[in-house]
Design an enzyme around this catalytic site. Structure first.
Site, PDB file in Angstrom:
ATOM      1  N   CYS A 319      32.374  32.409   7.782  1.00 22.60           N
ATOM      2  CA  CYS A 319      31.509  31.430   8.437  1.00 22.60           C
ATOM      3  C   CYS A 319      31.104  30.293   7.500  1.00 22.60           C
ATOM      4  O   CYS A 319      30.695  30.556   6.364  1.00 22.60           O
ATOM      5  CB  CYS A 319      30.260  32.175   8.917  1.00 22.60           C
ATOM      6  SG  CYS A 319      29.067  31.120   9.659  1.00 22.60           S
ATOM      7  N   ARG A 418      32.443  29.213  22.097  1.00 20.20           N
ATOM      8  CA  ARG A 418      31.474  29.923  21.257  1.00 20.20           C
ATOM      9  C   ARG A 418      30.463  28.950  20.628  1.00 20.20           C
ATOM     10  O   ARG A 418      29.351  29.313  20.295  1.00 20.20           O
ATOM     11  CB  ARG A 418      32.240  30.680  20.176  1.00 20.20           C
ATOM     12  CG  ARG A 418      31.376  31.538  19.324  1.00 20.20           C
ATOM     13  CD  ARG A 418      32.214  32.424  18.413  1.00 20.20           C
ATOM     14  NE  ARG A 418      31.381  33.495  17.923  1.00 20.20           N
ATOM     15  CZ  ARG A 418      30.622  33.399  16.835  1.00 20.20           C
ATOM     16  NH1 ARG A 418      30.631  32.316  16.108  1.00 20.20           N
ATOM     17  NH2 ARG A 418      29.861  34.420  16.459  1.00 20.20           N
TER      18      ARG A 418
END
Ligand code: IMP
Length: 502
Positions: A319, A418
């Site tokens: 991430c 998302r």
């Protein structure tokens, strides 16, 4: 004025567990890791439980049907990734639900007019030596025979030899008819000293194989997670855009639990999605929501009706959300605050909402700390991506075996839903990377090791179940200097390979 949090946000590596009293009863073999996975009222049984507190991440590079079967065998739940068409995601769910433990769909099939060279190629691709010979070369064609390595001798035969010339034909095969139970099939394997038993339907078509080598492994899955019809439990990711088409298809395919897959869950989109599911299905379809990192976010999703709530923004190994957008919170701080909010909600309403700590778990001990801090179960991406069962390719890079692991917010996954904030349907910048992780072998072996560590630590804390651990754990913040003290130090290590032990 902006709100400032009094404490810095912290991560799991900054904490340790302080042992509690352990009686002679505190043995790792007695630790029960069962945990709730959907909301329930005080005094009632949770409608969905897991036998181990592990879920695999809603990611292309982590959770497909193969991973789902492997993890359900060990007692956890995979959430099959949502960044694919409704049809292909539902097909994955159907494959998990129709998987019969011990009954294997043949993945090596050939036509009788193909050759020995084709057999050898197939064997190399699949790694399996039992090949079904069917009229059309498919896994459910009419069975004509089988080929195993006992049927040919490469040094004496021409590679052009036709399969029909050396296969063991159906007339000389022992096979069972569809409907046979696994224990009957196993008896046949033993009685006739076979390695593989073809299962054939009334029309003579191949349905499955039962293999002798699977007999032991099936016996060795005492924690497998099954629904009331003895099928494996599986979850599926959904998004806040196409849920009106996706949810009915997934429910129809047999998904046991859904989860809204979003990088940030404190949004009206999630509320609308949850409300729609409730309106259509009442309480019969279980849906988790997230991700949130503070009490406000928790409260919002709890009141919107989420069955479980997922915690974590910016801590995932792949991430880069924090770098790109400057949002997120240290995972330990987020779990502690949300767990406190959950406990208060439980006191107030009598409704217990399970929490899932998602992302950023690196060492096995992080798992126990996350549970002790109040998570009921964990979601892991990097951890599962390293195993044989993950969808990513296994490659040799620089002399080491690795597996591919890419974020849902990477260009490769292109999962714009998302990261959707209601704008255009596209990914405007990346929030994840495309990477490799060290290959680690079979899921089963790795999970066994991680669970042994968790059970052993829980015993040190005097807890034989997760709920007791959450109530009685003693957790301390550690100074930067004591973190250094935690690894091997002031010695010359004999193994200088640089391997990181996890
Ligand atoms: P890991 O276990 O540390 O690898 O983290 C996995 C988690 O990271 C997933 O369950 C998601 O919540 C999150 N995640 C997945 N893909 C991305 C991405 O591309 N960017 C940010 N977070 C991601």
């Amino acid at each position: 004025m902006a709100k400032y949090f009094d404490e810095p946000s912290r991560t799991f590596s900054e904490y340790l567990l302080v042992p509690g009293y352990s009686s002679v009863e505190c043995l790792p073999g007695k630790v029960d890791l069962q945990t709730p996975a959907a909301r329930f009222r005080r005094g009632q049984e949770p409608p969905l439980k897991m036998n181990i507190p592990f879920t695999s991440a809603i990611m292309q590079s982590v959770s497909d049907d193969k991973m789902a079967i492997a993890l359900a065998k060990e007692g956890g739940i995979s959430f099959v990734f949502a960044s694919q068409s409704v049809e292909s995601q539902s097909a994955m769910i159907s494959r998990v639900k129709s998987y019969k433990a011990g009954f294997v769909k043949s993945d090596s099939n050939i036509r009788p007019d193909q050759t020995l060279a084709d057999i050898l190629k197939l064997k190399e691709q699949s790694g399996h030596s039992t090949v079904a010979v069917t009229d059309d070369g498919t896994a459910d064609g009419r069975v004509l025979g089988i080929v195993t390595s006992r049927d040919y001798r490469v040094s004496r035969m021409s590679p052009d030899t036709k399969v029909e010339e050396f296969m063991t034909p159906l007339a000389s095969l022992i096979y069972a008819e569809e409907g046979v139970s696994l224990s009957e099939a196993n008896d046949m394997l033993w009685d006739h000293k076979l390695n593989a038993l073809p299962i054939v339907d009334r029309k003579g078509k191949l349905t499955h194989f039962v293999f002798r080598k699977d007999y032991e492994s099936h016996k060795a899955n005492p924690l497998e997670l099954l629904d009331k019809d003895k099928r494996y439990v599986v979850g599926a990711g959904i998004n806040t855009r196409d849920y009106k088409e996706r949810v009915p298809a997934l429910v129809e395919a047999g998904a046991d639990v859904l989860c809204i897959d979003s990088s940030e869950g404190f949004s009206e989109w999630q509320k609308l999605t949850l409300e729609w599911v409730r309106k259509q299905y009442g309480g019969s379809v279980k849906v988790g929501a997230g991700n949130v990192v503070d009490r406000e976010g928790f409260r919002f999703l709890a009141e919107a009706g989420a069955d479980f709530i997922k915690i974590g923004i910016g801590g995932g190994s792949i991430c880069i959300t924090r770098e790109q957008k400057g949002i997120g919170r240290g995972q330990a701080t987020a779990v502690m605050e949300v767990a406190q909010a959950r406990n208060e909600y439980f006191e107030e309403t009598g409704v217990y909402i399970p929490l899932c700590s998602d992302g950023g778990l690196v060492y096995d001990y992080h798992m126990t700390i996350a549970l002790a801090m109040g998570a009921d179960f964990l979601m892991l991406g990097r951890y599962f991506a390293r195993f044989d069962e993950s969808p990513g390719a296994k490659l040799n890079v620089g002399g080491n075996y690795v597996k591919e692991y890419w974020g849902e917010g990477s260009n490769r996954a292109r999962n714009w839903q998302r990261y959707d904030m209601g704008g255009e349907a596209k990914l405007s910048f990346e929030e994840g990377v495309d990477s490799y992780v060290p290959y680690a072998g079979a899921l089963k072996d790795n999970i066994a090791l991680s669970l042994n560590k968790i059970r052993s630590t829980m015993c040190n804390c005097g807890a034989l179940d997760i709920s007791t651990l959450q109530k009685s754990a003693k957790i301390t913040l550690v100074s930067a200097t004591s973190i250094v003290e935690g690894g091997a130090h002031d010695v010359i290590l004999k193994d200088s390979s640089g391997n990181v032990v996890r």
